[in-house]
Write an enzyme that holds these catalytic residues in place. Structure first.
Site, mmCIF file in Angstrom:
data_model
loop_
_atom_site.group_PDB
_atom_site.id
_atom_site.type_symbol
_atom_site.label_atom_id
_atom_site.label_comp_id
_atom_site.label_asym_id
_atom_site.label_seq_id
_atom_site.Cartn_x
_atom_site.Cartn_y
_atom_site.Cartn_z
ATOM 1 C CE1 TYR A 80 -5.422 31.643 -65.541
ATOM 2 C CE2 TYR A 80 -6.761 32.323 -67.419
ATOM 3 C CZ TYR A 80 -5.527 31.990 -66.884
ATOM 4 O OH TYR A 80 -4.417 32.015 -67.662
ATOM 5 C CG PHE A 132 14.178 52.394 -60.763
ATOM 6 C CD1 PHE A 132 14.677 52.866 -59.569
ATOM 7 C CD2 PHE A 132 13.743 51.076 -60.823
ATOM 8 C CE1 PHE A 132 14.732 52.050 -58.449
ATOM 9 C CE2 PHE A 132 13.788 50.260 -59.704
ATOM 10 C CZ PHE A 132 14.284 50.746 -58.519
ATOM 11 C CB THR A 133 18.153 49.566 -61.057
ATOM 12 O OG1 THR A 133 16.974 49.315 -60.283
ATOM 13 C CG2 THR A 133 19.141 50.363 -60.221
ATOM 14 C CG ASP A 223 8.139 54.537 -63.048
ATOM 15 O OD1 ASP A 223 7.233 54.330 -62.220
ATOM 16 O OD2 ASP A 223 9.240 53.950 -62.989
ATOM 17 C CE LYS A 266 9.386 51.705 -55.413
ATOM 18 N NZ LYS A 266 10.235 52.100 -54.280
ATOM 19 N NE ARG A 389 19.628 51.671 -55.355
ATOM 20 C CZ ARG A 389 18.865 50.747 -55.931
ATOM 21 N NH1 ARG A 389 17.576 50.910 -56.046
ATOM 22 N NH2 ARG A 389 19.389 49.638 -56.403
ATOM 23 C CG PHE A 455 21.865 46.542 -57.098
ATOM 24 C CD1 PHE A 455 21.864 46.864 -58.442
ATOM 25 C CD2 PHE A 455 20.646 46.387 -56.441
ATOM 26 C CE1 PHE A 455 20.657 47.034 -59.124
ATOM 27 C CE2 PHE A 455 19.450 46.566 -57.104
ATOM 28 C CZ PHE A 455 19.451 46.882 -58.459
HETATM 29 N N1 F0G Z 1 10.040 52.350 -61.173
HETATM 30 C C1 F0G Z 1 10.416 52.939 -60.027
HETATM 31 C C2 F0G Z 1 10.505 54.419 -59.952
HETATM 32 C C3 F0G Z 1 10.717 52.156 -58.910
HETATM 33 O O1 F0G Z 1 11.084 52.742 -57.790
HETATM 34 C C4 F0G Z 1 10.608 50.748 -59.014
HETATM 35 C C5 F0G Z 1 10.941 49.892 -57.887
HETATM 36 C C6 F0G Z 1 10.202 50.188 -60.230
HETATM 37 C C7 F0G Z 1 9.915 51.031 -61.285
HETATM 38 C C8 F0G Z 1 10.073 48.719 -60.400
HETATM 39 O O2 F0G Z 1 8.945 48.266 -59.733
HETATM 40 O O3 F0G Z 1 9.872 46.734 -57.978
HETATM 41 O O4 F0G Z 1 7.468 46.639 -58.652
HETATM 42 O O5 F0G Z 1 9.211 45.836 -60.182
HETATM 43 N N2 F0G Z 1 11.584 50.270 -56.879
HETATM 44 C C9 F0G Z 1 11.901 49.456 -55.717
HETATM 45 C C10 F0G Z 1 12.763 50.228 -54.762
HETATM 46 C C11 F0G Z 1 12.453 48.123 -56.025
HETATM 47 O O6 F0G Z 1 13.217 49.619 -53.790
HETATM 48 O O7 F0G Z 1 12.962 51.432 -54.917
HETATM 49 P P1 F0G Z 1 8.867 46.785 -59.095
#
Ligand code: F0G
Length: 482
Positions: A80, A132-133, A223, A266, A389, A455
C-alpha cells in the site's frame, strides 16, 4: 517498425515486432450488426465488444503490450505504501522528463481533476492549442473557461501544414493583453492534439509560447497523453529535431513545461496516469488531493502491476522503432483512403485515421450528427467500430443551445501493434463501399441525452429507415458475404 522500400518503389510500413499472443475476434452478420446498433442507440460507445470485429474506438488502454512489459508485471512489488515499484516509476519519470516530483493518478482525467482544482481560480482562462473533452469538463467544473488559440491551419481538413497542433503566438499575446496575465491560469499544450486529428505541435512553437509565458510570468502545462506520436512527428517533420534522439527531444520539451501530466492508458500503453513537475509549490498543492481522490501517494489508484509495466512502457516510448508503428500505419491507411477519393484528415496524424463526415455526407446538417451517423453506418457495413468526434461530442451551452463542432470526424483509432495491414485494407474497402452509397445514409436524433459528456451514454434513433435500406444494398452488393 520502419518504412521499407519495395522493389516496385512503393514504401510500406513493416512491423519490427512479431505477435506471440493473439486474441480471437469474430465478425457477426450484417443483420446482427444492425440489431446491435439499434440496441446501442446508434452510439458506438454502447456496443458490446463481442459484437465488434475491429475495435477502432480508441487506443486508450488497448495498445498491445510488449513481452518485457508483461514480464515486469510478474515481479511488481505489492504494498500500500512505499512500494519498490513506485520508486522505480518515480526514477524512470525523473530520467525521462528530468522532473523532480511525480504524483500517480488512476488515469488522465484524474490528473485533469487534480490540476484544475489546484491551479484554476473561478473566472480564470486556460488558453490552449485545442481542448480534449474531459479536460474542458474539468476546467469548467472548476469555474475556468477554455480559449483555443490554434493557428488558421488547424481546422483545415486537408492541409500540408506539418504542425496543425501549434499555438498562434499573436492570439496568445492578444489574449494576455485583453485579459491580463493574472486572468490566465496556465497555458495548456496537448501533444498529438486529439480532437483535430492527432496533430502535433513543433518544438520551435513550444519555445515561442514559452518565451511569451516567461515574459508575463504564466505557467505552462503539457498534456503528454499522446506524446509518443508528437515525438515521432517532431523527429521526422522538424529539421531541428532530425538529429536528436527521442530522449533528447523529450528533455527539450520537458524543460519548457512547468507541469506535465499524462494518461498512461496511452503513454506507456498500460492503464494509469501521472503528473510531474519541478515546482515544489504546485507539487505540494496537488499532493494533498491525491490520497483524497486517487489513493495513497505510492500508487494513486494504479495497480503495482500496471506501474511496473509503465516503467518499461515509458522506456520503450523512447525507442523510435517502437513509436513509429502507430503513425506509419495511420499514414498507410490515409494513403489507401485518399487513393479512393475518400475525405480524410491530412496530413495523417497520430492515434488514428479521421474521416471527414461533413464532406462524406454533405446532405446532412450538423444537427443530424453526420459523424455519428457515419460511425453507425460503418459498423453496420463492416463490424469496425469508430468514434464520433463532432457535434455529438460537444456539450450543450448553459442556455440549452447546441454548439456545432468545428469538425465532424469519425475517428478510426489504430491501437498500436494490434491490427494488421489486412485489417486496414478490409476497413478501407468497406469505407469505399459506403462512400459509393453515401446518399443512403441519413441523420440521427437523441432520444436520451445526458447533460454531461453526452456522447458516452446518449442514445439516438435514425430519422428515417436508412439503416434498413443500407443493409438491403449491402446484401445486394455482397451477397452472402459477411
Ligand atoms: N488527454 C488526452 C489528450 C486524451 O486523449 C485523453 C483520453 C485524456 C486526456 C484523458 O485520459 O482517458 O486516461 O482519463 N483520451 C481517450 C480517447 C479517452 O479515446 O481519445 P483518460
Amino acid at each position: 517498425m520502419s518504412e521499407i522500400r519495395f522493389h516496385s518503389g512503393q514504401t510500406v510500413p513493416l512491423e519490427m515486432h512479431k505477435a506471440r499472443i493473439v486474441q480471437k475476434i469474430r465478425l457477426v452478420t450484417p443483420e446482427q450488426r444492425l440489431a446491435a446498433m439499434e440496441e446501442a442507440g446508434y452510439n458506438t460507445f454502447l456496443l458490446k465488444n463481442r459484437d465488434v470485429f475491429l475495435d477502432m474506438l480508441t487506443d486508450s488502454g488497448v495498445n498491445a503490450m510488449s513481452d518485457k512489459q508483461l514480464a515486469a508485471m510478474m515481479s511488481a512489488d505489492d504494498s500500500y505504501a512505499g512500494s519498490e515499484t513506485f520508486s522505480d516509476l518515480e526514477a524512470k519519470i525523473r530520467e525521462i522528463f528530468g522532473k523532480e516530483y511525480f504524483l500517480p493518478a488512476h488515469q488522465g482525467r484524474a490528473c485533469e481533476n487534480l490540476i484544475s482544482q489546484s491551479m484554476i481560480q473561478p473566472g480564470q482562462i486556460v488558453p490552449m492549442n485545442y481542448h480534449f473533452t474531459t479536460t474542458k469538463a474539468h476546467i469548467m467544473v472548476n469555474g475556468g473557461t477554455v480559449e483555443e488559440i490554434f493557428t488558421d491551419e488547424a481546422l483545415n481538413i486537408t492541409s500540408n501544414e506539418p504542425f496543425k497542433g501549434n499555438i498562434d503566438i499573436n492570439k496568445l499575446e492578444a489574449l494576455i493583453a485583453k485579459h491580463g496575465a493574472d486572468k490566465i491560469a496556465f497555458v495548456r499544450w496537448e501533444a498529438g492534439t486529439n480532437l483535430i486529428g492527432g496533430q502535433p505541435f513543433s518544438l520551435q512553437n513550444m519555445r515561442e509560447v514559452r518565451a511569451v509565458c516567461d515574459k508575463h510570468g504564466i505557467k505552462t502545462v503539457l498534456d503528454a497523453s499522446l506524446l509518443m506520436d508528437n515525438l515521432y512527428f517532431m523527429k521526422v517533420r522538424e529539421a531541428a529535431c532530425k538529429d536528436l534522439s527521442i530522449r533528447e527531444i523529450t528533455l527539450k520539451i520537458s524543460e519548457l513545461c512547468d507541469v506535465i501530466y499524462f494518461s498512461a492508458r496511452k503513454l506507456g500503453s498500460v492503464r494509469g496516469g501521472g503528473i510531474c513537475t519541478d515546482n515544489s509549490e504546485i507539487y505540494e498543492k496537488i499532493r494533498e488531493l491525491v490520497p483524497l481522490y486517487e489513493g495513497f501517494l505510492t500508487y494513486g489508484g494504479m495497480s503495482v502491476r500496471e506501474m511496473a509495466a509503465l516503467v518499461v512502457g515509458l522506456d520503450e516510448t523512447m525507442d523510435f522503432e517502437v513509436i513509429n508503428q502507430g503513425p506509419q500505419f495511420i499514414a498507410e491507411m490515409t494513403r489507401q483512403l485518399q487513393e479512393r477519393g475518400i475525405p480524410v484528415i491530412t496530413p495523417p496524424g497520430g492515434l488514428g485515421c479521421h474521416l471527414d463526415a461533413k464532406a462524406f455526407l454533405p446532405h446532412l446538417p450538423q444537427t443530424d450528427y453526420p459523424a455519428g451517423a457515419l460511425a453507425a453506418a460503418l459498423y453496420i457495413a463492416s463490424g469496425a467500430r469508430g468514434m464520433e468526434r463532432g457535434t455529438m461530442s460537444e456539450q450543450r451551452n448553459p442556455d440549452g443551445s447546441e454548439p456545432l463542432a468545428h469538425m465532424e470526424l469519425v475517428r478510426l483509432a489504430l491501437p498500436r501493434r494490434v491490427f494488421s495491414l489486412s485489417h486496414v485494407a478490409y476497413t478501407v474497402d468497406r469505407i469505399a463501399w459506403l462512400y459509393e452509397n453515401r446518399a443512403l445514409i441519413g441523420g440521427l436524433d437523441f432520444y436520451e441525452e445526458p447533460k454531461v459528456l453526452r456522447f458516452f451514454f446518449g442514445k439516438l434513433r435514425p430519422k428515417t429507415d436508412w439503416p434498413q435500406k443500407l443493409l438491403a444494398k449491402f446484401r445486394q452488393d455482397f451477397g452472402d458475404s459477411l
